[in-house]
Design a protein around this motif. Structure first.
Motif, PDB file in Angstrom:
ATOM      1  N   UNK A   1       0.742  -1.197   0.048  1.00 27.67           N
ATOM      2  CA  UNK A   1       0.021  -0.014  -0.011  1.00 27.67           C
ATOM      3  C   UNK A   1       0.836   1.126  -0.073  1.00 27.67           C
ATOM      4  N   UNK A   2       0.386   2.546  -0.756  1.00 28.47           N
ATOM      5  CA  UNK A   2       1.435   3.441  -1.014  1.00 28.47           C
ATOM      6  C   UNK A   2       0.690   4.509  -1.331  1.00 28.47           C
ATOM      7  N   UNK A   3       1.459   5.706  -0.825  1.00 28.74           N
ATOM      8  CA  UNK A   3       0.902   7.028  -1.379  1.00 28.74           C
ATOM      9  C   UNK A   3       1.941   7.580  -2.410  1.00 28.74           C
ATOM     10  N   UNK A   4       2.806   6.787  -3.079  1.00 31.66           N
ATOM     11  CA  UNK A   4       4.039   7.389  -3.558  1.00 31.66           C
ATOM     12  C   UNK A   4       4.189   6.697  -4.916  1.00 31.66           C
ATOM     13  N   UNK A   5       2.906   6.249  -5.446  1.00 35.88           N
ATOM     14  CA  UNK A   5       3.256   5.489  -6.805  1.00 35.88           C
ATOM     15  C   UNK A   5       2.018   6.048  -7.675  1.00 35.88           C
ATOM     16  N   UNK A   6       2.122   5.760  -9.101  1.00 40.56           N
ATOM     17  CA  UNK A   6       1.068   5.996  -9.804  1.00 40.56           C
ATOM     18  C   UNK A   6      -0.093   5.145  -9.282  1.00 40.56           C
ATOM     19  N   UNK A   7      -1.376   5.466  -9.873  1.00 41.83           N
ATOM     20  CA  UNK A   7      -2.429   4.810  -9.635  1.00 41.83           C
ATOM     21  C   UNK A   7      -2.363   3.365  -9.744  1.00 41.83           C
ATOM     22  N   UNK A   8      -2.664   2.470  -8.759  1.00 46.26           N
ATOM     23  CA  UNK A   8      -2.142   1.054  -8.960  1.00 46.26           C
ATOM     24  C   UNK A   8      -3.429   0.377  -7.949  1.00 46.26           C
ATOM     25  N   UNK A   9      -3.746  -0.617  -8.778  1.00 45.17           N
ATOM     26  CA  UNK A   9      -4.581  -1.583  -8.255  1.00 45.17           C
ATOM     27  C   UNK A   9      -4.599  -2.995  -8.704  1.00 45.17           C
ATOM     28  N   UNK A  10      -4.319  -3.829  -8.123  1.00 43.82           N
ATOM     29  CA  UNK A  10      -4.251  -5.421  -8.653  1.00 43.82           C
ATOM     30  C   UNK A  10      -4.284  -6.512  -7.728  1.00 43.82           C
ATOM     31  N   UNK A  11      -4.878  -7.446  -8.087  1.00 46.28           N
ATOM     32  CA  UNK A  11      -4.960  -8.581  -7.277  1.00 46.28           C
ATOM     33  C   UNK A  11      -4.602  -9.827  -8.104  1.00 46.28           C
TER      34      UNK A  11
END
Length: 509
Positions: free
Chosen positions: A435-445
């Motif tokens: 989990x991050x506030x420092x990346x581009x939009x990212x959601x994956x499972x």
């Protein structure tokens, strides 16, 4: 429906029985065939029919003939109760008719309609007796000779005229909201026989509230003019089949009025306390900063409101446990707003998984606004609580509760900007959470099973034709109106907070 009999017939036919109109009774002179309303139930036999309208007297004794004591203008309508009976050999006047259609036998300038007392299929055999002749009296009542009865010694007793019990005549209308009791003796309606298994047949029953029976909708209040309320929750409530937007309270009343502009009947309250005092607010949605979730959830329950609280439910597991205890003591419902759990595609994905060996999930986006509450630890900020709660929730949903937790984090000014954690489960399966506030939009499972690798992109968004926010609102409203268990119970939210606490402790040590 009111009576359509001639006025002088009406005045003499009902006598003391017509004190008021009975619910479900039809007073009329049927000339064409009557279409009966049937309510089939799964446990009825094939030859059973539940009738919800007035039945005609179909036996010969119901047909009035000329006579000195018979007034041709006198109504023969009888007031009784509804019936459920099917055709049988002892009811030849109902046999061989198309289901739902009963034709009037004869019309003699008077009403032939009456309602039959409720009995099941077995007791009904003694209720409709064919009679060879009838001795009639003037007025609405009549006596019918009974067949001779066998004595205890096997002999026949002479038949004696007595008042007919073909229909039980109520001396007063049945109470509003309860089913009339057709059996002449005491006890439960139908004596537990056919028809007694349904709530509607039980004395004193009241329908549960809900959309199926036109019950009132849940009145929703919103504490705070948060952007998630404008984009997601307010439209979901308005589109739901059991909710309505009632009020909003905010420290920025102009912003609140702008947000409520599409909802004509909604109003803005001066304060959070004022909203909780509104009698037409049944449930409260709380999208406040994380540090205020517990306080206003407790205050809302103390005011008699149910609560849908934005994720994460609390700052830590002890707070969540305190909220759960207060909810139980107040008899109110509290649910965490994890809308992704109501996404039909996500549910189908999780339910399709078998023998998972490893899970990897990530949720991140770039956040640089220092004024955002997510950047302040005192307000419950940090990537773990904000987006890591999603990753932990879906991991537990698939694999269960972890037995070992390892974690590392990048922390700035007391706020975890990025968190990475490795979880181990009793089956030997493992999970990697990021989990991050420092990346581009990212959601994956990604879920690795023994047979195949399953992947799902954007697992935590609401992208589905059936809006998951609306489904969540309707599910919570259903639990309120019908007193049903929550789809996402507090026990699950508390367990999720405990894993989040373990991850925080792991990277803090």
């Amino acid at each position: 429906m009111g009576s359509r009999l001639p006025r002088d017939a009406r005045s003499r036919a009902f006598g003391p029985h017509r004190r008021t109109l009975l619910h479900g009774v039809v007073h009329r002179r049927p000339r064409p065939p009557v279409r009966l309303l049937a309510q089939p139930r799964t446990h009825l036999r094939r030859d059973h029919l539940r009738l919800g309208l007035a039945l005609l007297r179909l036996d010969p004794s119901a047909l009035r003939g000329p006579g000195p004591d018979c007034d041709g203008r006198r109504a023969q309508a009888r007031l009784a109760r509804r019936d459920e009976r099917g055709p049988g050999s002892r009811r030849p006047y109902v046999c061989r008719r198309r289901a739902g259609d009963v034709s009037p036998v004869r019309d003699r300038c008077s009403a032939q309609a009456e309602v039959v007392p409720a009995r099941d299929h077995w007791r009904g055999r003694r209720g409709v007796a064919r009679r060879a002749g009838a001795r009639r009296l003037s007025g609405a009542r009549q006596s019918v000779p009974r067949r001779g009865r066998r004595s205890a010694r096997g002999g026949a007793e002479p038949s004696t005229p007595r008042r007919a019990r073909f229909l039980s005549q109520p001396r007063r209308p049945p109470g509003l909201g309860r089913t009339a009791r057709g059996h002449t003796r005491g006890g439960a309606p139908h004596g537990g026989g056919d028809g007694g298994g349904d709530k509607v047949d039980r004395e004193g029953w009241r329908p549960a509230q809900g959309r199926d029976i036109g019950a009132r909708r849940v009145g929703w209040g919103v504490l705070g003019a948060a952007d998630i309320a404008r984009k997601a929750l307010l439209p979901a409530i308005a589109a739901s089949n059991n909710g309505r937007v009632v009020a909003m309270a905010s420290r920025a009343p102009e912003r609140a009025r702008e947000m409520l502009a599409p909802y004509a009947d909604a109003r803005v309250c001066d304060s959070y306390e004022a909203l909780l005092e509104q009698n037409d607010v049944d449930a409260v949605y709380i999208p406040l900063v994380n540090s205020l979730h517990k306080e206003w959830t407790l205050r809302a329950m103390a005011a008699g409101k149910h609560v849908l609280c934005e994720k994460p439910l609390a700052m830590n597991a002890p707070e969540a446990e305190e909220m759960a205890s207060a909810a139980e003591a107040a008899g109110k419902l509290v649910m965490e707003s994890f809308m992704y759990r109501f996404n039909p595609d996500t549910r189908a994905f999780v339910e399709s998984l078998r023998d998972a060996l490893h899970l990897q999930t990530s949720f991140g986006f770039r956040l640089s606004d220092s004024a955002n509450y997510r950047m302040h630890a005192a307000l419950g900020g940090g990537a773990l609580l904000d987006v890591g709660c999603y990753a932990v929730s879906i991991t537990r949903w698939i694999l269960g509760e972890p037995v070992e937790v390892l974690a590392r984090a990048h922390v700035e000014h007391g706020v975890d900007m990025t968190v990475s954690s490795l979880l181990t489960f009793p089956t030997g399966a493992t999970a990697s959470i990021w989990a991050s506030f420092e990346s581009p939009e990212e959601q994956d499972l990604t879920v690795v099973t023994r047979d195949i690798v399953h992947r799902r992109e954007q697992p935590f968004t609401a992208g589905h034709p059936d809006d998951p926010y609306r489904l969540m609102v309707e599910s919570f409203g259903e639990s309120i109106l019908r007193d049903r268990p929550l789809a996402l119970p507090l026990s699950d939210s508390i367990a999720n907070m405990r894993v989040l606490d373990r991850i925080r402790d792991a990277f803090s040590s």
